[in-house]
Motif scaffolding. Structure first.
Motif, mmCIF file in Angstrom:
data_model
loop_
_atom_site.group_PDB
_atom_site.id
_atom_site.type_symbol
_atom_site.label_atom_id
_atom_site.label_comp_id
_atom_site.label_asym_id
_atom_site.label_seq_id
_atom_site.Cartn_x
_atom_site.Cartn_y
_atom_site.Cartn_z
ATOM 1 N N ASP A 181 -1.769 -0.724 6.080
ATOM 2 C CA ASP A 181 -2.071 -0.015 7.338
ATOM 3 C C ASP A 181 -3.555 0.144 7.626
ATOM 4 O O ASP A 181 -3.905 0.584 8.715
ATOM 5 N N SER A 182 -4.449 -0.134 6.662
ATOM 6 C CA SER A 182 -5.851 0.212 6.948
ATOM 7 C C SER A 182 -6.812 -0.837 6.402
ATOM 8 O O SER A 182 -6.395 -1.875 5.880
ATOM 9 N N ASP A 214 -6.640 -2.778 3.210
ATOM 10 C CA ASP A 214 -5.494 -3.693 3.097
ATOM 11 C C ASP A 214 -5.780 -5.075 3.699
ATOM 12 O O ASP A 214 -4.970 -5.994 3.509
ATOM 13 N N ASP A 245 0.862 -1.177 0.000
ATOM 14 C CA ASP A 245 0.000 0.000 0.000
ATOM 15 C C ASP A 245 0.909 1.241 0.000
ATOM 16 O O ASP A 245 2.093 1.144 0.369
ATOM 17 N N ASP A 298 -0.242 5.167 0.853
ATOM 18 C CA ASP A 298 -0.474 6.158 1.916
ATOM 19 C C ASP A 298 -0.413 5.534 3.306
ATOM 20 O O ASP A 298 -1.133 4.581 3.606
ATOM 21 N N HIS A 299 0.425 6.097 4.147
ATOM 22 C CA HIS A 299 0.599 5.673 5.548
ATOM 23 C C HIS A 299 1.215 4.278 5.672
ATOM 24 O O HIS A 299 1.211 3.695 6.748
ATOM 25 N N THR A 300 1.696 3.718 4.549
ATOM 26 C CA THR A 300 2.446 2.452 4.616
ATOM 27 C C THR A 300 3.830 2.748 4.031
ATOM 28 O O THR A 300 4.744 3.093 4.772
#
Ligand code: GLC
Ligand code: MG
Length: 247
Positions: free
Chosen positions: A188-189, A192, A9, A11-13
């Motif tokens: 992260d979310s 995922d 992933d 964003d934020h990963t």
């Protein structure tokens, strides 16, 4: 060292800590050159929104790009038409949009994120507890197969039933000729979770959202590592721990 397939992933990963990203990129670039490791990005973003991210973050060019929560696959410029053909089965986009219009709590996301096999809304966590089961029931009553994916307490994606980050991962993994245990998924979310359901190895980054952490704890697997580090720091930590990279 042996090659591996990294499906991550963004964003934020992978993206979120620029210094750690640069460090991880150096490892990955070398591994690609020396051993034939392959890199796949799997993002919720549309391709347009991915291209916007490229202006902000220093990303390596991936071998394959999966966008819009698994509904589109690109090798270079061209979408994979074999993949999109598969997704047609049972998908009636107009009827899905009409059903969703019955729920005033669903706020349509911007137009570029509305895709042929993905209809996306913003939905607050409070109303989500009632809207999600009601919408699911309505789609089932109307014989409209689809998947509801709720992420980060704000994003609702309605996807064609055969598409998600997980089914797209397996399609690309087979295309590139990697075995499940030579493959590492990172996320992260909520969107995922499907990435971690395909029998591969996995890294959940330390900053993961509650929906993924809750799922991770309820579905323990020796192949999945929960990192302490955030974003690319957590990925690097996991890749070393799982034995793919040396520190
Ligand atoms: C990305 C997409 C958005 C989607 C979200 C969660 O932010 O732009 O459309 O809802 O990921 O999958
Ligand atoms: Mg993410």
């Amino acid at each position: 060292m042996t090659p591996f397939l990294l499906v991550t992933d963004l964003d934020h990963t992978l993206v979120g800590d620029p210094l750690a990203l640069a460090q991880l990129n150096r490892h990955l670039e070398k591994h690609r050159q020396d051993y034939g490791t392959k890199l796949v990005y799997s993002t919720g973003r549309s391709r347009t929104s991915y291209q916007e991210l490229l202006t902000e973050a220093q990303l390596l060019t991936p071998d394959v790009l999966i966008t819009s929560v698994g509904t589109e696959i690109y090798q270079g410029e061209e979408p994979d038409l074999q993949w999109s053909d598969r997704l047609q089965t049972g998908w009636d986009r107009a009827a899905i949009v009409a059903a969703a219009a019955q729920f005033p709590d669903l706020m349509a996301q911007p137009e570029p994120e509305q895709r042929p096999f993905k209809v996306s809304f913003f939905l607050k966590p409070g109303p989500a507890t009632t809207v999600l089961p009601q919408l699911e029931r309505m789609l089932s009553d109307r014989h409209l197969p689809a998947q509801l994916v709720y992420s980060s307490e704000k994003d609702l994606d309605i996807l064609a039933v055969k598409a998600n980050k997980g089914t797209a991962l397996t399609y690309v993994r087979e295309l590139l000729g990697f075995m499940p245990l030579q493959t590492v998924a990172c996320g992260d979310s909520g969107n995922d979770i499907a990435l971690f359901c395909e029998g591969t190895r996995g890294i959940v980054v330390g900053n993961a959202r509650s929906e993924l952490l809750t799922w991770h704890r309820a579905n323990p697997s020796a192949e999945r590592y929960l990192a302490t580090g955030h974003c690319a720091v957590g990925m690097l930590e996991g890749l070393v721990r799982l034995g793919y990279l040396s520190p």
